[in-house]
Design an enzyme around this catalytic site. Structure first.
Site, PDB file in Angstrom:
ATOM      1  N   ARG A   1       1.189   1.181  -8.492  1.00  0.00           N
ATOM      2  CA  ARG A   1       1.052   2.621  -8.297  1.00  0.00           C
ATOM      3  C   ARG A   1       0.297   3.202  -9.496  1.00  0.00           C
ATOM      4  O   ARG A   1       0.511   2.779 -10.634  1.00  0.00           O
ATOM      5  CB  ARG A   1       2.427   3.305  -8.192  1.00  0.00           C
ATOM      6  CG  ARG A   1       3.132   3.141  -6.854  1.00  0.00           C
ATOM      7  CD  ARG A   1       2.434   3.890  -5.714  1.00  0.00           C
ATOM      8  NE  ARG A   1       3.102   3.733  -4.435  1.00  0.00           N
ATOM      9  CZ  ARG A   1       2.832   2.793  -3.530  1.00  0.00           C
ATOM     10  NH1 ARG A   1       1.895   1.899  -3.753  1.00  0.00           N
ATOM     11  NH2 ARG A   1       3.483   2.745  -2.382  1.00  0.00           N
TER      12      ARG A   1
ATOM     13  N   GLU B   1      -4.680  10.384  -5.383  1.00  0.00           N
ATOM     14  CA  GLU B   1      -5.503   9.654  -4.407  1.00  0.00           C
ATOM     15  C   GLU B   1      -5.969  10.594  -3.302  1.00  0.00           C
ATOM     16  O   GLU B   1      -5.155  11.322  -2.747  1.00  0.00           O
ATOM     17  CB  GLU B   1      -4.695   8.497  -3.832  1.00  0.00           C
ATOM     18  CG  GLU B   1      -4.368   7.458  -4.904  1.00  0.00           C
ATOM     19  CD  GLU B   1      -3.673   6.210  -4.366  1.00  0.00           C
ATOM     20  OE1 GLU B   1      -3.377   6.155  -3.151  1.00  0.00           O
ATOM     21  OE2 GLU B   1      -3.434   5.291  -5.162  1.00  0.00           O
TER      22      GLU B   1
ATOM     23  N   HIS C   1      -7.232   1.683  -2.764  1.00  0.00           N
ATOM     24  CA  HIS C   1      -5.876   1.427  -2.269  1.00  0.00           C
ATOM     25  C   HIS C   1      -5.908   0.573  -0.981  1.00  0.00           C
ATOM     26  O   HIS C   1      -5.428   1.005   0.068  1.00  0.00           O
ATOM     27  CB  HIS C   1      -5.131   2.744  -2.012  1.00  0.00           C
ATOM     28  CG  HIS C   1      -3.634   2.587  -2.050  1.00  0.00           C
ATOM     29  ND1 HIS C   1      -2.785   3.550  -2.514  1.00  0.00           N
ATOM     30  CD2 HIS C   1      -2.834   1.552  -1.681  1.00  0.00           C
ATOM     31  CE1 HIS C   1      -1.537   3.140  -2.422  1.00  0.00           C
ATOM     32  NE2 HIS C   1      -1.541   1.913  -1.911  1.00  0.00           N
TER      33      HIS C   1
HETATM   34  P1  NAD Z   1      10.041  -5.386  -5.080  1.00  0.00           P
HETATM   35  O1  NAD Z   1      11.053  -4.322  -5.019  1.00  0.00           O
HETATM   36  O2  NAD Z   1      10.233  -6.631  -4.282  1.00  0.00           O
HETATM   37  O3  NAD Z   1       9.814  -5.857  -6.604  1.00  0.00           O
HETATM   38  C1  NAD Z   1       9.729  -4.963  -7.679  1.00  0.00           C
HETATM   39  C2  NAD Z   1      10.227  -5.678  -8.928  1.00  0.00           C
HETATM   40  O4  NAD Z   1      10.015  -4.817 -10.050  1.00  0.00           O
HETATM   41  C3  NAD Z   1      11.728  -6.006  -8.873  1.00  0.00           C
HETATM   42  O5  NAD Z   1      11.935  -7.376  -9.178  1.00  0.00           O
HETATM   43  C4  NAD Z   1      12.326  -5.093  -9.957  1.00  0.00           C
HETATM   44  O6  NAD Z   1      13.431  -5.690 -10.612  1.00  0.00           O
HETATM   45  C5  NAD Z   1      11.149  -4.929 -10.898  1.00  0.00           C
HETATM   46  N1  NAD Z   1      11.263  -3.742 -11.732  1.00  0.00           N
HETATM   47  C6  NAD Z   1      11.807  -2.527 -11.420  1.00  0.00           C
HETATM   48  N2  NAD Z   1      11.746  -1.702 -12.490  1.00  0.00           N
HETATM   49  C7  NAD Z   1      11.166  -2.413 -13.491  1.00  0.00           C
HETATM   50  C8  NAD Z   1      10.831  -2.110 -14.839  1.00  0.00           C
HETATM   51  N3  NAD Z   1      11.113  -0.914 -15.389  1.00  0.00           N
HETATM   52  N4  NAD Z   1      10.215  -3.057 -15.585  1.00  0.00           N
HETATM   53  C9  NAD Z   1       9.920  -4.283 -15.046  1.00  0.00           C
HETATM   54  N5  NAD Z   1      10.246  -4.645 -13.773  1.00  0.00           N
HETATM   55  C10 NAD Z   1      10.859  -3.705 -13.013  1.00  0.00           C
HETATM   56  O7  NAD Z   1       8.657  -4.689  -4.706  1.00  0.00           O
HETATM   57  P2  NAD Z   1       7.327  -5.375  -4.174  1.00  0.00           P
HETATM   58  O8  NAD Z   1       7.367  -5.525  -2.685  1.00  0.00           O
HETATM   59  O9  NAD Z   1       7.024  -6.571  -5.010  1.00  0.00           O
HETATM   60  O10 NAD Z   1       6.273  -4.189  -4.451  1.00  0.00           O
HETATM   61  C11 NAD Z   1       6.057  -3.695  -5.756  1.00  0.00           C
HETATM   62  C12 NAD Z   1       5.274  -2.407  -5.693  1.00  0.00           C
HETATM   63  O11 NAD Z   1       3.932  -2.668  -5.287  1.00  0.00           O
HETATM   64  C13 NAD Z   1       5.763  -1.414  -4.627  1.00  0.00           C
HETATM   65  O12 NAD Z   1       6.851  -0.641  -5.076  1.00  0.00           O
HETATM   66  C14 NAD Z   1       4.545  -0.561  -4.380  1.00  0.00           C
HETATM   67  O13 NAD Z   1       4.554   0.550  -5.245  1.00  0.00           O
HETATM   68  C15 NAD Z   1       3.382  -1.481  -4.734  1.00  0.00           C
HETATM   69  N6  NAD Z   1       2.558  -1.832  -3.560  1.00  0.00           N
HETATM   70  C16 NAD Z   1       1.245  -1.459  -3.554  1.00  0.00           C
HETATM   71  C17 NAD Z   1       0.458  -1.791  -2.457  1.00  0.00           C
HETATM   72  C18 NAD Z   1      -1.011  -1.428  -2.394  1.00  0.00           C
HETATM   73  O14 NAD Z   1      -1.530  -1.229  -1.298  1.00  0.00           O
HETATM   74  N7  NAD Z   1      -1.711  -1.379  -3.502  1.00  0.00           N
HETATM   75  C19 NAD Z   1       1.012  -2.471  -1.367  1.00  0.00           C
HETATM   76  C20 NAD Z   1       2.351  -2.845  -1.424  1.00  0.00           C
HETATM   77  C21 NAD Z   1       3.121  -2.525  -2.541  1.00  0.00           C
END
Ligand code: NAD
Length: 317
Positions: free
Chosen positions: A242, A271, A289
């Protein structure tokens, strides 16, 4: 769940829902659930969102903001089905208070985002953008040396679904993987050559860092001026999570000063980005994105988002 006399109506706000095929619409049609396709082009305009959702019982949304303003004006709303993951644009606490169910499609797109993060990691290591441009210029035969991903040290911040899937791919490159994830128990690390370390260790030792964090109070601006200063001289960074996780002005300065070699970003604090100076830098790869934008992922996300609605209304239909 409320029993109602009329069929629930779904407003489809997500701009990419059902782009790859009709299959996601078919899920709603087969269940006899009527829908309105809105494909909202103004995801941050809550006034507009409230208007187009109106008296709908359900929404399938993308990055559309769903907050108090919208909830107050959409009294029938019972379920928000996010087409994708990352629920930061939805006021989840208030939704819970109002009895509005919020869900997303976590298993549908994480492999696709991991593929894209790898695309960006490789593109930065080999300076793909500059080299593509240089091919068309007289200096085509003076390319600069780039870097291997093979056996590089790669930092992964957030070892959830996407972070882990990136680590799995990096194993093929025999990379040394450093993970920062304070909510993770070390026993949950499932990839070889992977160490759970502090954020400072990730910053100071990685040749390239890939961010896979949700946007929360604790991750907002986690990559700030201080964090960039701690990074290895000449390192690179990839953000597919994000925009608000990073201070883009500080990133710009780190790239301009030569502290960082390069960056790739798929997401932005606003965005689409407006007057974003980062986009003007030659050592930045910027994409709109699109980390989940594949035919296969679009179908999986659409079907899962529609199924969430069907499952929610279940026997009421
Ligand atoms: P997820 O919930 O499976 O994994 C997130 C991880 O981050 C977890 O293991 C959590 O413990 C860790 N985390 C939380 N807070 C933290 C911190 N302060 N420091 C370090 N680690 C921390 O999520 P995911 O499915 O892997 O997705 C991650 C993010 O990717 C989503 O929340 C979304 O914002 C983003 N995303 C972007 C796109 C895109 O189109 N660019 C697509 C999908 C997801």
């Amino acid at each position: 769940m409320n029993v109602q006399n009329r069929k629930p109506r779904v407003a489809i706000l997500s701009r990419s829902f059902g782009t790859a095929s009709h299959a996601p619409f078919k899920v709603l049609e087969s269940a006899g659930i009527p829908y309105t396709i809105v494909h909202n082009q103004e995801p941050q305009n809550t006034e507009h969102i409230a208007e187009i959702v109106g008296d709908a019982d359900a929404v399938i949304c993308g990055s559309d903001v769903m907050d108090r303003y919208v909830f107050d004006r959409c009294p029938n709303l019972k379920i928000i089905s996010k087409h994708g993951v990352g629920l930061d644009s939805i006021d989840q606490k208030l939704a819970e208070e109002r009895g509005i169910f919020v869900c997303c499609t976590p298993s549908a797109n994480f492999e696709t985002v991991a593929d894209f993060a790898m695309t960006l990691i490789l593109a930065l290591q080999r300076d793909l953008r500059s080299n593509i441009i240089m091919t068309k210029t007289p200096s085509w035969n003076k390319p600069a040396l780039t870097h291997d991903l093979f056996r590089a040290t790669v930092g992964i911040m957030g070892y959830g679904r996407i972070g882990r899937a990136v680590a799995e791919r990096l194993c093929g490159f025999q990379a040394r993987i450093l993970v920062y994830d304070p909510y993770l128990d070390a026993s949950k690390i499932s990839t070889p050559n992977t160490k759970l370390v502090s954020m400072d260790e990730v910053l100071s030792q990685s040749d390239i860092i890939s961010l896979h964090l949700p946007l929360t109070d604790s991750t907002k601006n986690i990559m700030n001026r201080d964090a960039f200063a701690k990074m290895k001289q000449g390192a690179s960074i990839v953000n597919t999570s994000r925009g608000a996780i990073m201070d883009y002005r500080a990133l710009y300065d780190a790239l301009r000063s030569g502290k960082l070699r390069s960056a790739a970003v798929d997401v932005y604090p606003q965005e689409p980005p407006v007057n974003e100076p980062l986009l003007e830098l030659p050592n930045v790869i910027a994409t709109p994105h699109i980390a989940t934008y594949t035919v296969e992922s679009n179908d999986r996300m659409g079907i899962a988002a529609a199924k969430n609605i069907v499952d929610f209304f279940g026997s009421q239909i």
